[in-house]
Design an enzyme around this catalytic site. Structure first.
Site, short mmCIF file in Angstrom:
data_model
loop_
_atom_site.label_atom_id
_atom_site.label_comp_id
_atom_site.label_asym_id
_atom_site.label_seq_id
_atom_site.Cartn_x
_atom_site.Cartn_y
_atom_site.Cartn_z
N PRO A 270 -83.91 14.92 -43.89
CA PRO A 270 -84.09 16.37 -43.94
C PRO A 270 -83.37 17.07 -45.09
O PRO A 270 -82.22 16.76 -45.40
CB PRO A 270 -83.53 16.84 -42.59
N ASN A 271 -84.09 18.01 -45.66
CA ASN A 271 -83.63 18.92 -46.72
C ASN A 271 -83.51 18.27 -48.10
O ASN A 271 -83.33 18.96 -49.10
CB ASN A 271 -82.29 19.59 -46.35
N ARG B 169 -80.34 23.76 -54.95
CA ARG B 169 -79.10 24.41 -54.49
C ARG B 169 -77.96 23.41 -54.52
O ARG B 169 -78.19 22.20 -54.56
CB ARG B 169 -79.30 24.92 -53.06
N TYR C 198 -74.66 17.87 -55.22
CA TYR C 198 -75.77 16.91 -55.31
C TYR C 198 -76.35 16.73 -56.72
O TYR C 198 -77.25 15.91 -56.91
CB TYR C 198 -76.90 17.35 -54.34
N ASN D 284 -81.57 7.29 -46.98
CA ASN D 284 -80.64 8.41 -46.96
C ASN D 284 -81.15 9.32 -45.86
O ASN D 284 -82.07 10.13 -46.07
CB ASN D 284 -80.60 9.14 -48.31
N ALA E 267 -78.56 14.60 -42.90
CA ALA E 267 -77.76 15.03 -41.75
C ALA E 267 -77.99 14.16 -40.51
O ALA E 267 -77.10 14.01 -39.67
CB ALA E 267 -78.05 16.49 -41.43
N HIS F 267 -75.46 11.49 -39.32
CA HIS F 267 -74.28 11.82 -38.50
C HIS F 267 -74.63 12.15 -37.05
O HIS F 267 -73.76 12.49 -36.26
CB HIS F 267 -73.55 13.02 -39.14
N ASP G 52 -81.03 3.02 -33.71
CA ASP G 52 -81.71 1.98 -32.93
C ASP G 52 -82.87 1.37 -33.70
O ASP G 52 -83.09 0.16 -33.65
CB ASP G 52 -82.24 2.57 -31.60
N GLU H 5 -77.89 1.90 -46.78
CA GLU H 5 -77.71 3.35 -46.58
C GLU H 5 -77.16 3.95 -47.88
O GLU H 5 -76.21 3.41 -48.46
CB GLU H 5 -76.70 3.56 -45.43
N HIS I 3 -75.85 7.66 -49.75
CA HIS I 3 -75.54 9.09 -49.77
C HIS I 3 -75.21 9.47 -51.20
O HIS I 3 -74.43 8.76 -51.87
CB HIS I 3 -74.36 9.44 -48.86
N SER J 97 -73.61 12.18 -52.20
CA SER J 97 -72.22 12.67 -52.25
C SER J 97 -71.30 11.68 -51.54
O SER J 97 -71.76 10.82 -50.77
CB SER J 97 -72.14 14.04 -51.57
N ARG K 194 -65.72 15.03 -47.82
CA ARG K 194 -66.31 16.29 -47.36
C ARG K 194 -65.86 16.60 -45.93
O ARG K 194 -64.88 16.05 -45.46
CB ARG K 194 -67.83 16.19 -47.51
N ARG L 27 -69.00 14.77 -41.41
CA ARG L 27 -69.83 13.86 -42.23
C ARG L 27 -69.21 12.47 -42.35
O ARG L 27 -69.78 11.57 -42.97
CB ARG L 27 -70.03 14.42 -43.64
O1 CA2 Z 1 -74.81 13.02 -49.79
C1 CA2 Z 1 -75.89 12.81 -49.23
O2 CA2 Z 1 -76.82 12.21 -49.75
C2 CA2 Z 1 -76.12 13.39 -47.83
O3 CA2 Z 1 -76.86 12.44 -47.08
C3 CA2 Z 1 -76.92 14.66 -48.01
C4 CA2 Z 1 -77.16 15.42 -46.70
C5 CA2 Z 1 -75.85 15.62 -45.94
O4 CA2 Z 1 -76.13 16.20 -44.67
C6 CA2 Z 1 -75.10 14.31 -45.74
O5 CA2 Z 1 -73.89 14.59 -45.09
C7 CA2 Z 1 -74.82 13.65 -47.08
C8 CA2 Z 1 -77.71 16.82 -46.96
C9 CA2 Z 1 -78.96 16.88 -47.76
C10 CA2 Z 1 -79.22 18.32 -48.02
O6 CA2 Z 1 -79.87 18.44 -49.24
C11 CA2 Z 1 -79.75 19.57 -49.95
C12 CA2 Z 1 -80.73 19.83 -50.85
C13 CA2 Z 1 -80.66 20.94 -51.63
C14 CA2 Z 1 -79.61 21.79 -51.51
C15 CA2 Z 1 -78.63 21.55 -50.61
C16 CA2 Z 1 -78.70 20.44 -49.81
#
Ligand code: CA2
Length: 162
Positions: free
Chosen positions: A27-28, A35, A40, A91, A94, A97, A104, A115, A117, A119, A124, A128
């Protein structure tokens, strides 16, 4: 003197014409580059997918890149990977976590999964620091930015060539 092999390295030979490595993003991550560049970077998800696809091609392998904001869809793709993929890069964002369902599904894989990430999750917020994915994958790469995806691909290709 040892004779130099003229055939392709084993990893390339095995991946060639074989099953793709699934590259699953959660997600996201579709909003990457838009952003929070201080966390990132400026690379978009489309750029990451191009990078991994080219990296795979250069090694005689293929990558299938998929992104979803939905937990169940990620579970379905991991289940599909059991028969359709040679490895999985995930990846789960969220969901890393929170998701026992993805944990599973990964636990049922008998192909290598890594896996990633972007960041460093340990630098953080505390929420996380725990990932439900980590105990059921071959390895974890975090904090190395988008390079984590190509490193994960190399690790999977090395593993399947064993
Ligand atoms: O560092 C990573 O790759 C994460 O998996 C990114 C996730 C975060 O919840 C994990 O703790 C670490 C968040 C992805 C959100 O993506 C964004 C995209 C654009 C702007 C802000 C966030």
């Amino acid at each position: 003197m040892a004779k130099k092999s003229t055939s392709a390295p084993k990893s390339v030979a095995k991946a060639k014409g074989g099953k793709p490595v699934y590259v699953l993003n959660g997600p996201n991550l579709n909003l990457l580059g838009l952003r929070e560049p201080e966390i990132y970077g400026h690379t978009s998800l489309a750029d990451i997918e191009k990078l991994v696809t080219a990296h795979a091609k250069a090694r005689g392998a293929t990558a299938l890149c998929l992104q979803s904001n939905h937990e169940g869809e990620l579970v379905t793709w991991i289940q599909e990977a059991r028969s359709m993929a040679s490895g999985v890069i995930i990846n789960a964002a969220a969901y890393s976590h929170t998701s026992i369902a993805i944990h599973d599904a990964l636990a049922m894989l008998d192909i290598p999964a890594v896996e990633v990430h972007i960041s460093n999750i340990y630098k953080r917020e505390e929420f996380r620091h725990y990932s439900y994915m980590s105990s059921v994958v071959k390895g974890v790469i975090c904090g190395l930015g988008v390079q984590g995806y190509t490193l994960a691909l190399d690790a999977i290709l090395a593993d399947i060539s064993k």
